[in-house]
Write a protein that holds these residues in place. Structure first.
Motif, PDB file in Angstrom:
ATOM      1  N   MET A   1       0.541 -10.628  -3.405  1.00  0.00           N
ATOM      2  CA  MET A   1       0.517  -9.581  -4.403  1.00  0.00           C
ATOM      3  C   MET A   1       0.307  -8.247  -3.695  1.00  0.00           C
ATOM      4  N   ALA A   2       1.255  -7.359  -3.796  1.00  0.00           N
ATOM      5  CA  ALA A   2       1.151  -6.067  -3.134  1.00  0.00           C
ATOM      6  C   ALA A   2       0.568  -5.040  -4.088  1.00  0.00           C
ATOM      7  N   GLY A   3      -0.196  -4.135  -3.538  1.00  0.00           N
ATOM      8  CA  GLY A   3      -0.784  -3.058  -4.314  1.00  0.00           C
ATOM      9  C   GLY A   3      -1.525  -2.131  -3.386  1.00  0.00           C
ATOM     10  N   PRO A   4      -1.799  -0.927  -3.786  1.00  0.00           N
ATOM     11  CA  PRO A   4      -2.440   0.029  -2.897  1.00  0.00           C
ATOM     12  C   PRO A   4      -3.933  -0.215  -2.736  1.00  0.00           C
ATOM     13  N   VAL A   5      -4.462   0.150  -1.575  1.00  0.00           N
ATOM     14  CA  VAL A   5      -5.894   0.075  -1.310  1.00  0.00           C
ATOM     15  C   VAL A   5      -6.501   1.456  -1.522  1.00  0.00           C
ATOM     16  N   ALA A   6      -5.960   2.466  -0.854  1.00  0.00           N
ATOM     17  CA  ALA A   6      -6.477   3.828  -0.983  1.00  0.00           C
ATOM     18  C   ALA A   6      -5.501   4.617  -1.839  1.00  0.00           C
ATOM     19  N   GLY A   7      -5.949   5.135  -2.933  1.00  0.00           N
ATOM     20  CA  GLY A   7      -5.049   5.827  -3.860  1.00  0.00           C
ATOM     21  C   GLY A   7      -4.350   4.812  -4.751  1.00  0.00           C
TER      22      GLY A   7
ATOM     23  N   HIS B   1       0.929  -4.217   9.119  1.00  0.00           N
ATOM     24  CA  HIS B   1      -0.410  -4.559   9.605  1.00  0.00           C
ATOM     25  C   HIS B   1      -0.810  -5.982   9.224  1.00  0.00           C
ATOM     26  N   GLY B   2      -0.141  -6.584   8.257  1.00  0.00           N
ATOM     27  CA  GLY B   2      -0.503  -7.892   7.719  1.00  0.00           C
ATOM     28  C   GLY B   2      -0.932  -7.729   6.272  1.00  0.00           C
ATOM     29  N   THR B   3      -1.873  -8.548   5.841  1.00  0.00           N
ATOM     30  CA  THR B   3      -2.372  -8.519   4.464  1.00  0.00           C
ATOM     31  C   THR B   3      -3.887  -8.391   4.487  1.00  0.00           C
ATOM     32  N   PHE B   4      -4.413  -7.495   3.669  1.00  0.00           N
ATOM     33  CA  PHE B   4      -5.865  -7.354   3.559  1.00  0.00           C
ATOM     34  C   PHE B   4      -6.426  -8.524   2.785  1.00  0.00           C
ATOM     35  N   ASP B   5      -7.573  -9.017   3.195  1.00  0.00           N
ATOM     36  CA  ASP B   5      -8.253 -10.096   2.490  1.00  0.00           C
ATOM     37  C   ASP B   5      -9.151  -9.458   1.438  1.00  0.00           C
TER      38      ASP B   5
ATOM     39  N   GLY C   1     -14.574  -6.245   4.194  1.00  0.00           N
ATOM     40  CA  GLY C   1     -13.309  -6.223   4.920  1.00  0.00           C
ATOM     41  C   GLY C   1     -12.773  -4.841   5.168  1.00  0.00           C
ATOM     42  N   ALA C   2     -13.449  -3.799   4.675  1.00  0.00           N
ATOM     43  CA  ALA C   2     -12.978  -2.424   4.887  1.00  0.00           C
ATOM     44  C   ALA C   2     -14.145  -1.455   4.804  1.00  0.00           C
ATOM     45  N   THR C   3     -13.990  -0.342   5.513  1.00  0.00           N
ATOM     46  CA  THR C   3     -14.945   0.760   5.453  1.00  0.00           C
ATOM     47  C   THR C   3     -14.188   2.043   5.763  1.00  0.00           C
ATOM     48  N   ALA C   4     -14.772   3.183   5.459  1.00  0.00           N
ATOM     49  CA  ALA C   4     -14.104   4.466   5.709  1.00  0.00           C
ATOM     50  C   ALA C   4     -15.115   5.487   6.189  1.00  0.00           C
ATOM     51  N   ASP C   5     -14.611   6.521   6.869  1.00  0.00           N
ATOM     52  CA  ASP C   5     -15.488   7.585   7.360  1.00  0.00           C
ATOM     53  C   ASP C   5     -15.110   8.957   6.813  1.00  0.00           C
ATOM     54  N   GLY C   6     -14.263   9.019   5.829  1.00  0.00           N
ATOM     55  CA  GLY C   6     -13.840  10.294   5.250  1.00  0.00           C
ATOM     56  C   GLY C   6     -12.462  10.726   5.714  1.00  0.00           C
ATOM     57  N   THR C   7     -12.044  10.298   6.909  1.00  0.00           N
ATOM     58  CA  THR C   7     -10.708  10.628   7.400  1.00  0.00           C
ATOM     59  C   THR C   7      -9.875   9.386   7.670  1.00  0.00           C
ATOM     60  N   ARG C   8     -10.544   8.253   7.879  1.00  0.00           N
ATOM     61  CA  ARG C   8      -9.829   7.009   8.173  1.00  0.00           C
ATOM     62  C   ARG C   8     -10.385   5.835   7.378  1.00  0.00           C
TER      63      ARG C   8
END
Length: 165
Positions: A1-7, A30-34, A40-47
């Motif tokens: 199932m495809a869909g956006p992560v950010a935005g 990149h593959g598929t996010f789990d 499984g994910a984190t951000a720093d404001g720019t990445r």
């Protein structure tokens, strides 16, 4: 199932300075996010830093990837020795990934992979002789704490501290 992560696509998509940010899809080169992994994910404001997997003849492969949040472009991608990441933490320019070396609890151990947040290059890898099966990772006073919510029998320790390099 495809869909956006950010935005998001459409009218409810995130907007910054009057311009919509590009989406980062669950599936891509990149593959598929789990999506079942809480850390499984984190951000720093720019990445955005995330754990992803893909299937290649012979089995699943796993990697850590970074995306630019302003452009949605992939910045780097680093393999995790074909083992799944169970959690990641971002601090002081380092992305630390705890990697589980086997799906079988009786023989599993963890490795700590420390990646440079800017380039994805591996700075350090540490192996542990016992499995702690962390399902949650957080930082406290310079230590990475693995919290185990496992139902393995016998159960691993409820908490384990990993020293950062």
């Amino acid at each position: 199932m495809a869909g956006p992560v950010a935005g998001r696509r459409g009218a409810d998509r995130g907007v910054k300075d009057g311009r919509a940010n590009p989406p980062i899809d669950y599936n891509g080169s990149h593959g598929t996010f789990d999506t079942k992994r809480r850390l499984g994910a984190t951000a720093d404001g720019t990445r955005l830093y995330a754990l992803a997997g893909y299937y290649l003849k012979g089995g699943s492969r796993h990697r850590a990837v970074a995306f630019d949040l302003a452009t949605g472009e992939q910045v780097w991608m680093t393999g995790l020795d074909d083992f799944p990441g169970v959690g990641l933490n971002l601090q002081h320019g380092k992305v630390t990934v705890i990697v589980r070396t086997s799906a079988t609890s009786a023989i599993a151990t963890e490795e700590l992979h420390v990646l440079d947040a800017a380039t994805g290059k591996e700075r350090d890898v540490r192996s542990f002789h016992d499995s702690v099966a962390p399902s949650n990772v957080f930082e406290c006073k310079g230590l990475l704490i693995g919290a185990n919510l496992s139902d393995y029998a016998p159960p691993p320790p409820p908490f384990t501290a990993y020293e950062r390099s």
